[in-house]
Motif scaffolding. Sequence first.
Motif, PDB file in Angstrom:
ATOM      1  N   SER A 216       0.874  -1.178   0.000  1.00 40.27           N
ATOM      2  CA  SER A 216       0.000   0.000   0.000  1.00 40.27           C
ATOM      3  C   SER A 216       0.906   1.222   0.000  1.00 40.27           C
ATOM      4  CB  SER A 216      -0.875   0.028   1.257  1.00 40.27           C
ATOM      5  OG  SER A 216      -0.137   0.539   2.357  1.00 40.27           O
ATOM      6  N   ASN A 217       0.299   2.383  -0.014  1.00 38.95           N
ATOM      7  CA  ASN A 217       1.100   3.592   0.154  1.00 38.95           C
ATOM      8  C   ASN A 217       0.822   4.247   1.501  1.00 38.95           C
ATOM      9  OD1 ASN A 217      -1.433   4.443  -0.303  1.00 38.95           O
ATOM     10  ND2 ASN A 217      -0.941   5.983  -1.837  1.00 38.95           N
ATOM     11  N   HIS A 218       0.388   3.450   2.474  1.00 40.92           N
ATOM     12  CA  HIS A 218       0.121   3.980   3.801  1.00 40.92           C
ATOM     13  C   HIS A 218       1.406   4.098   4.608  1.00 40.92           C
ATOM     14  CE1 HIS A 218      -4.208   3.950   3.490  1.00 40.92           C
ATOM     15  NE2 HIS A 218      -4.241   2.674   3.198  1.00 40.92           N
ATOM     16  N   SER A 219       1.840   5.322   4.859  1.00 41.63           N
ATOM     17  CA  SER A 219       2.898   5.579   5.829  1.00 41.63           C
ATOM     18  C   SER A 219       2.238   5.770   7.182  1.00 41.63           C
ATOM     19  CB  SER A 219       3.660   6.857   5.480  1.00 41.63           C
ATOM     20  OG  SER A 219       4.361   6.687   4.293  1.00 41.63           O
ATOM     21  N   LEU A 220       2.882   5.298   8.220  1.00 36.89           N
ATOM     22  CA  LEU A 220       2.329   5.424   9.566  1.00 36.89           C
ATOM     23  C   LEU A 220       3.136   6.443  10.351  1.00 36.89           C
ATOM     24  CD1 LEU A 220       1.805   1.613  10.349  1.00 36.89           C
ATOM     25  CD2 LEU A 220       0.122   3.246   9.454  1.00 36.89           C
ATOM     26  N   ALA A 221       2.436   7.318  11.057  1.00 32.55           N
ATOM     27  CA  ALA A 221       3.111   8.312  11.910  1.00 32.55           C
ATOM     28  C   ALA A 221       3.454   7.632  13.232  1.00 32.55           C
ATOM     29  CB  ALA A 221       2.191   9.510  12.136  1.00 32.55           C
ATOM     30  N   ILE A 222       4.745   7.451  13.482  1.00 30.21           N
ATOM     31  CA  ILE A 222       5.193   6.727  14.676  1.00 30.21           C
ATOM     32  C   ILE A 222       6.201   7.540  15.471  1.00 30.21           C
ATOM     33  CG2 ILE A 222       4.890   4.481  13.568  1.00 30.21           C
ATOM     34  CD1 ILE A 222       8.013   4.348  13.422  1.00 30.21           C
ATOM     35  N   THR A 223       6.384   7.125  16.726  1.00 29.65           N
ATOM     36  CA  THR A 223       7.462   7.654  17.549  1.00 29.65           C
ATOM     37  C   THR A 223       7.949   6.524  18.445  1.00 29.65           C
ATOM     38  OG1 THR A 223       8.105   9.394  19.113  1.00 29.65           O
ATOM     39  CG2 THR A 223       5.920   8.484  19.399  1.00 29.65           C
ATOM     40  N   ALA A 224       9.258   6.381  18.538  1.00 33.00           N
ATOM     41  CA  ALA A 224       9.821   5.329  19.391  1.00 33.00           C
ATOM     42  C   ALA A 224       9.550   5.642  20.859  1.00 33.00           C
ATOM     43  CB  ALA A 224      11.319   5.210  19.147  1.00 33.00           C
ATOM     44  N   LEU A 225       9.371   4.606  21.650  1.00 36.12           N
ATOM     45  CA  LEU A 225       9.193   4.756  23.090  1.00 36.12           C
ATOM     46  C   LEU A 225      10.554   4.766  23.776  1.00 36.12           C
ATOM     47  CD1 LEU A 225       6.220   2.276  23.688  1.00 36.12           C
ATOM     48  CD2 LEU A 225       6.142   4.730  23.167  1.00 36.12           C
ATOM     49  N   GLY A 226      10.677   5.596  24.803  1.00 42.22           N
ATOM     50  CA  GLY A 226      11.915   5.663  25.564  1.00 42.22           C
ATOM     51  C   GLY A 226      12.296   4.303  26.123  1.00 42.22           C
ATOM     52  N   ASN A 227      13.572   3.972  26.037  1.00 41.12           N
ATOM     53  CA  ASN A 227      14.144   2.695  26.472  1.00 41.12           C
ATOM     54  C   ASN A 227      13.887   1.546  25.493  1.00 41.12           C
ATOM     55  OD1 ASN A 227      15.252   3.661  28.913  1.00 41.12           O
ATOM     56  ND2 ASN A 227      13.277   3.452  29.936  1.00 41.12           N
ATOM     57  N   SER A 228      13.177   1.813  24.404  1.00 39.15           N
ATOM     58  CA  SER A 228      12.917   0.724  23.458  1.00 39.15           C
ATOM     59  C   SER A 228      14.172   0.403  22.671  1.00 39.15           C
ATOM     60  CB  SER A 228      11.782   1.099  22.508  1.00 39.15           C
ATOM     61  OG  SER A 228      12.145   2.197  21.695  1.00 39.15           O
ATOM     62  N   GLY A 229      14.190  -0.793  22.097  1.00 43.61           N
ATOM     63  CA  GLY A 229      15.322  -1.258  21.315  1.00 43.61           C
ATOM     64  C   GLY A 229      15.214  -0.870  19.859  1.00 43.61           C
ATOM     65  N   ALA A 230      16.188  -1.321  19.089  1.00 42.33           N
ATOM     66  CA  ALA A 230      16.314  -0.883  17.695  1.00 42.33           C
ATOM     67  C   ALA A 230      16.038  -2.008  16.715  1.00 42.33           C
ATOM     68  CB  ALA A 230      17.714  -0.325  17.455  1.00 42.33           C
ATOM     69  N   THR A 231      15.482  -1.634  15.576  1.00 40.44           N
ATOM     70  CA  THR A 231      15.435  -2.535  14.422  1.00 40.44           C
ATOM     71  C   THR A 231      16.811  -2.488  13.757  1.00 40.44           C
ATOM     72  OG1 THR A 231      14.816  -0.791  12.879  1.00 40.44           O
ATOM     73  CG2 THR A 231      13.012  -1.925  14.020  1.00 40.44           C
ATOM     74  N   PRO A 232      17.083  -3.421  12.834  1.00 39.28           N
ATOM     75  CA  PRO A 232      18.255  -3.194  11.983  1.00 39.28           C
ATOM     76  C   PRO A 232      18.127  -1.837  11.287  1.00 39.28           C
ATOM     77  CG  PRO A 232      17.351  -5.404  11.642  1.00 39.28           C
ATOM     78  CD  PRO A 232      16.366  -4.660  12.511  1.00 39.28           C
ATOM     79  N   ALA A 233      19.254  -1.297  10.853  1.00 38.35           N
ATOM     80  CA  ALA A 233      19.221   0.032  10.220  1.00 38.35           C
ATOM     81  C   ALA A 233      18.262   0.056   9.037  1.00 38.35           C
ATOM     82  CB  ALA A 233      20.630   0.430   9.781  1.00 38.35           C
TER      83      ALA A 233
ATOM     84  N   PRO B 165      12.181  -3.351  19.547  1.00 41.85           N
ATOM     85  CA  PRO B 165      11.691  -2.050  19.078  1.00 41.85           C
ATOM     86  C   PRO B 165      10.232  -1.856  19.510  1.00 41.85           C
ATOM     87  CG  PRO B 165      12.789  -3.252  17.316  1.00 41.85           C
ATOM     88  CD  PRO B 165      12.636  -4.216  18.452  1.00 41.85           C
ATOM     89  N   ALA B 166       9.916  -0.674  19.976  1.00 42.21           N
ATOM     90  CA  ALA B 166       8.550  -0.381  20.426  1.00 42.21           C
ATOM     91  C   ALA B 166       8.226   1.061  20.076  1.00 42.21           C
ATOM     92  CB  ALA B 166       8.422  -0.600  21.934  1.00 42.21           C
ATOM     93  N   VAL B 167       7.107   1.252  19.413  1.00 44.37           N
ATOM     94  CA  VAL B 167       6.725   2.586  18.942  1.00 44.37           C
ATOM     95  C   VAL B 167       5.251   2.821  19.236  1.00 44.37           C
ATOM     96  CG1 VAL B 167       8.429   2.478  17.075  1.00 44.37           C
ATOM     97  CG2 VAL B 167       6.037   1.865  16.598  1.00 44.37           C
ATOM     98  N   ALA B 168       4.884   4.094  19.257  1.00 44.85           N
ATOM     99  CA  ALA B 168       3.470   4.480  19.363  1.00 44.85           C
ATOM    100  C   ALA B 168       3.015   5.021  18.024  1.00 44.85           C
ATOM    101  CB  ALA B 168       3.282   5.529  20.449  1.00 44.85           C
ATOM    102  N   LEU B 169       1.781   4.703  17.664  1.00 45.31           N
ATOM    103  CA  LEU B 169       1.158   5.239  16.449  1.00 45.31           C
ATOM    104  C   LEU B 169       0.264   6.412  16.820  1.00 45.31           C
ATOM    105  CD1 LEU B 169      -0.209   2.028  14.626  1.00 45.31           C
ATOM    106  CD2 LEU B 169       2.017   3.119  14.354  1.00 45.31           C
TER     107      LEU B 169
END
Lengths: 454, 454
Positions: free
Chosen positions: A103-120, A214-218
């Motif tokens: 799809s062309n749906h981009s999601l507005a996200i923000t990482a949560l403090g202390n959360s881990g990382a995805t690969p680059a 990784p943990a994010v809020a939408l």
Amino acid sequence: MTIRTIIAATLALATSAQAAPDDRIAIAAKLRDTALAGNPAWPLLVDLTDSVGQRLAGSEAEARGRAWAKAAMQKLGLVNIREEAFPITFWQRGQESARVLGSNHSLAITALGNSGATPAAGLTAPVACFDTLAALRAAPDAAVKGRIVFIDHRMTVTQDGSSYGINGGVRRAGPAVAAQKGAAAVMIRSLGTDHHRNPHTGSTSFPAGTPAIPAVALALPDAELVGRLCARGPVQVHLVSTPTSQPGQSANISGEIPGSVPGEIVVLGGHLDSWDIGQGVFDDGAGVAITLAAAATIKASGQQPRRTVRVVLWGSEEIGVVGGRAYGEAHKQENIVLAGESDFGADRVWRVESRVAATGLPLFSEIAAALAPLGVQPQPGNDSGGGADVGPLAALGSGVLELAQDGTRYFDYHHTPDDTLDKVDRAQLDQNVAAWTTAIWLAASDDRPLRTKP
Amino acid sequence: MTIRTIIAATLALATSAQAAPDDRIAIAAKLRDTALAGNPAWPLLVDLTDSVGQRLAGSEAEARGRAWAKAAMQKLGLVNIREEAFPITFWQRGQESARVLGSNHSLAITALGNSGATPAAGLTAPVACFDTLAALRAAPDAAVKGRIVFIDHRMTVTQDGSSYGINGGVRRAGPAVAAQKGAAAVMIRSLGTDHHRNPHTGSTSFPAGTPAIPAVALALPDAELVGRLCARGPVQVHLVSTPTSQPGQSANISGEIPGSVPGEIVVLGGHLDSWDIGQGVFDDGAGVAITLAAAATIKASGQQPRRTVRVVLWGSEEIGVVGGRAYGEAHKQENIVLAGESDFGADRVWRVESRVAATGLPLFSEIAAALAPLGVQPQPGNDSGGGADVGPLAALGSGVLELAQDGTRYFDYHHTPDDTLDKVDRAQLDQNVAAWTTAIWLAASDDRPLRTKP
């Protein structure tokens, strides 16, 4: 307006009379009305916002915030200005983006403090959708393993902010629950009450032995989209979130109006650090400005309180309440008889709450009477929590003063890019200063015991 | 809900009676109430939003939007479904970011359509601040050359959207004015009325011979920050905006309810393309859904209009009104007696306007009477502009029907990431469908001349 003109304006409001102790109620009313008529909270808040900006815990900007705070305290006439450092884990956001595959749906996200990382380059996984944290807890590991967990719990508007307490577990514990079931990552519906494309960040935590995934809020519109897509069929998301953690440092800043009788301290304050995605105005530049302005109003009046009034501006509240804990530990031998924090935006105080020794209850009746003209009502009972930063002091026996603010729109802006100066209603900001000035004066000019423990 | 169940639900509302021509007023009232009771606009809008998403002119998504539109028309019972392609310049946003040097202030920006690019690494320049476009025009070239021009004009809320017309020149012409004075780039305060960190994009243009410099809009809180920083002293900004332009293609889609007397056509529609940063709901998925649902309500009633009813869904409106111009050119020989577009969100119709031959004014009295129960008032005069996409048809002599929508909150969302499904008030959406169904039926069941030119 510069700090110099701010303080000049404040001093112009000063009364030079020294009142007798039995005038303290009359003085409280005069200080309240003086604060309402003019106080430096607004220019302080503008200056902090514009000259420092957001102040992520551990960042160079938080350090500039401390320098700003010390200079402001000095110019407002506070003394015994101290900076007390403590170590923190310095968590910083990296790249972040998310899109729904096919799809062309981009999601507005923000990482949560202390959360881990995805690969680059990010990770791609099917989404496992849950309406609530309870539903996630009840799910078999096989329904979660290798997936991006989405938790779509709903938070409602509450004047007293109680919905944040009720729903906060989703953010604080949800990522760890998912990690323990083998999830690749977590997306939560923001803990927010607005419908803008501005997701709400905030801290999460992972117990020892649980991987920090990784943990994010939408943003809410995006959470609703994902919820609808889940109802249509399988959903896959590509997620990039690359925060980092490293050892860092923060500090608490304090300054005083010395009391006429040494040895008893009344603490008020807010936290200097903020999230990085807004300007740190509602959370908590406002609390910093309100409590500085309240102390400045008392100082400028020329009335010396009996007890020492100490403004404490905590560091690193947002990520782990590290400053509040460090402050409690460092000052556990001190006789802090009462502590209160302003950390719920800039909207009006609507309720006064306490947790003090029985000997202190008459003082709170005086405070309630003095605040009634501001539209503040007393809260029955004597069991205020007080807030995150004063919690450690309260646990050690300090009495608690809580001037509860109206939270109706607080979670529209809390921890979002929308925490900006334009959200502040200056009349309500001034009402806060009046309430703090009045209550702190009454407590600091008093001698009745307030501590709940010796 | 699938398209299949949508159309089933609509057909269930159909009346099978064929009314005599003199019943057309009574039929209009019945169609109006049928549309209010239930119509497919909402499920169509949800399906377009979720299955297609934003539809930037020239993109693969806009093409999927056309496929969706043709399938929807077919399922709703429209015939003579056509796709008419035309060439466009395919403008696409690249990376975009901005920050104030010597601070931690990031600015929320969005590139303007047709704007040029910075180097990939961005450019850094001092900011030249102007309150208005007039102030920029009056400035000497030396005050602009090599700088990033910031225009901080203010737009107010207006129910009729007139403030967009008054302020639109800042976006459309401001970048070219700055370029002609040698500016390095342009930042404008968004043409918007909200205070969220969601800047408002939109098209600009550069006359032949004027370089297409980078041009972006700032969210209102960010514009206010830059305005305050300008008042404090010199401001430098690092700006990255790397859009690209290339030859591309778009198309218009149309479908019909054939009239009983061939040769006269009534056009209604909206535009299929949208900006890329939201979901294209208020602008203009709503207009697509409203006009499709209005035609579907007439079709499902079993009443055949005298004149052909044609729904036109234009392409590439946002960047240059290319679809509307192409449609006018391609259909200039046709007898399109009346044309109207729905392109102002999903809030209620509050006013009906016309531009028709004098012989058509009695029809508009009938329309106004039939719409009064919906809270729609007639606009005195007979000089409606009609809107961007029907403008070329109107210029060729087609009569104009305008069902003006309440724009009070339109410019809170217009051209922003916040143009999402949750903003739609379904009751108001349905009121729009009822108004369009009623007005189009009355016009299409009539025989009085409407064209302003032969």
